[in-house]
Design a protein around this motif. Structure first.
Motif, PDB file in Angstrom:
ATOM      1  N   ALA A 181       0.837  -1.217   0.000  1.00  0.00           N
ATOM      2  CA  ALA A 181       0.000   0.000   0.000  1.00  0.00           C
ATOM      3  C   ALA A 181       0.866   1.260   0.000  1.00  0.00           C
ATOM      4  N   LYS A 182       2.076   1.156   0.563  1.00  0.00           N
ATOM      5  CA  LYS A 182       3.017   2.282   0.560  1.00  0.00           C
ATOM      6  C   LYS A 182       3.441   2.583  -0.885  1.00  0.00           C
ATOM      7  N   SER A 185       0.558   4.030  -2.696  1.00  0.00           N
ATOM      8  CA  SER A 185       0.364   5.431  -2.268  1.00  0.00           C
ATOM      9  C   SER A 185       1.328   6.346  -3.008  1.00  0.00           C
ATOM     10  N   GLY A 214      -7.018  -0.916   2.064  1.00  0.00           N
ATOM     11  CA  GLY A 214      -7.313   0.513   1.854  1.00  0.00           C
ATOM     12  C   GLY A 214      -6.871   1.363   3.043  1.00  0.00           C
ATOM     13  N   LEU A 217      -3.387   3.002   2.938  1.00  0.00           N
ATOM     14  CA  LEU A 217      -3.030   4.020   1.950  1.00  0.00           C
ATOM     15  C   LEU A 217      -2.705   5.332   2.646  1.00  0.00           C
ATOM     16  N   ASP A 218      -1.653   5.989   2.162  1.00  0.00           N
ATOM     17  CA  ASP A 218      -1.228   7.234   2.771  1.00  0.00           C
ATOM     18  C   ASP A 218      -1.283   8.314   1.688  1.00  0.00           C
ATOM     19  N   THR A 219      -2.447   8.881   1.525  1.00  0.00           N
ATOM     20  CA  THR A 219      -2.648   9.856   0.454  1.00  0.00           C
ATOM     21  C   THR A 219      -3.824  10.753   0.790  1.00  0.00           C
TER      22      THR A 219
END
Ligand code: BGC
Length: 244
Positions: A181-182, A185, A214, A217-219
């Motif tokens: 997920a990184k 992102s 989900g 996620l870093d966004t």
């Protein structure tokens, strides 16, 4: 109108008859394996089996995992290199006797999303991303497609985002959901920098498991899992044929 949509993927070739007014399947989805190597004549055999299965004589829309410009293949990241520069629409039409329209798979899945899914009525910039063996993109401005954008092939870590943020990369590099997920992102944030999209929709098989990853996620982008999921590529393909 009733039209067959076909979605050529790296592992499977899927098809169904679609009601293009409702964006719904009128038949069961038929899935056959993509032949190993993915060479034109082997894929053609599968396409012919699908046409026979549905006893079809009319128009057919088809998604292909590469750039398609004016019916001609212009990139082959996840399919046999022998497709390069082949007039695929003409080839399938001539060999099957049906009228084929072929376009990029992610563009077509996105077309289904903006016509019948979460992207319907979204104004401004919407980016549809398919996450599978490849990392495909479809960009829409006020619902209108800008074709063949290939965002998964933007450079990243001396390679391309596709080699870090696709589902095949996750499996190959044995990444946990959090680690993968990184990478995803980083991709989404890069798209945000380039396009400031109003919405990003994530499609492909792995989007069904959005609840599991989900949260990592870093966004700050407005991102969510696409609906229609596995059906989107087929529905979008049928819509392409409707327009041509
Ligand atoms: C291809 C794209 C395609 C995506 C998903 C990428 O490797 O370059 O054209 O849309 O995979 O299949």
């Amino acid at each position: 109108m009733e039209i067959i949509g076909i979605d050529i993927g790296a592992t499977g070739i899927k098809a169904a008859i679609v009601d293009t007014e409702k964006g719904e399947f009128l038949t069961e989805r038929k899935k056959l394996d993509t032949p190993i190597g993915g060479k034109p004549k082997d894929i053609l055999k599968v396409i012919k089996r699908l046409v026979d299965h549905f006893e079809w004589k009319g128009k057919i829309g088809c998604g292909f995992p590469g750039i398609i410009k004016d019916g001609v293949v212009k990139s082959t990241a996840n399919i046999s290199k022998t497709w390069m520069n082949m007039p695929v629409s003409e080839y399938f039409s001539k060999e099957t006797g049906c009228s084929f329209s072929v376009a990029n798979d992610a563009d077509l899945a996105g077309l289904a999303a903006v016509s019948f899914g979460k992207g319907k009525g979204v104004m401004g910039t919407l980016i549809f991303i398919t996450i599978g063996t490849g990392l495909g993109s479809g960009i829409f401005l006020d619902g209108k497609l800008v074709p063949n954008t290939e965002m998964g092939h933007l450079y990243y870590k001396k390679s391309v985002f596709e080699h870090y943020a696709s589902n095949s990369a996750r499996k190959k590099k044995e990444m946990s959901w959090a680690v993968w997920a990184k990478e995803l992102s980083a991709f989404l944030n890069h798209l945000d920098l380039l396009f400031s999209p109003n919405m990003i929709l994530l499609g492909g098989g792995v989007s069904k498991k959005f609840d599991e990853w989900g949260k990592y996620l870093d966004t700050s982008v407005n991102v969510s899992a696409a609906d229609l999921q596995n059906d989107a590529g087929i529905i979008g393909a049928a819509m392409l044929a409707l327009k041509s």
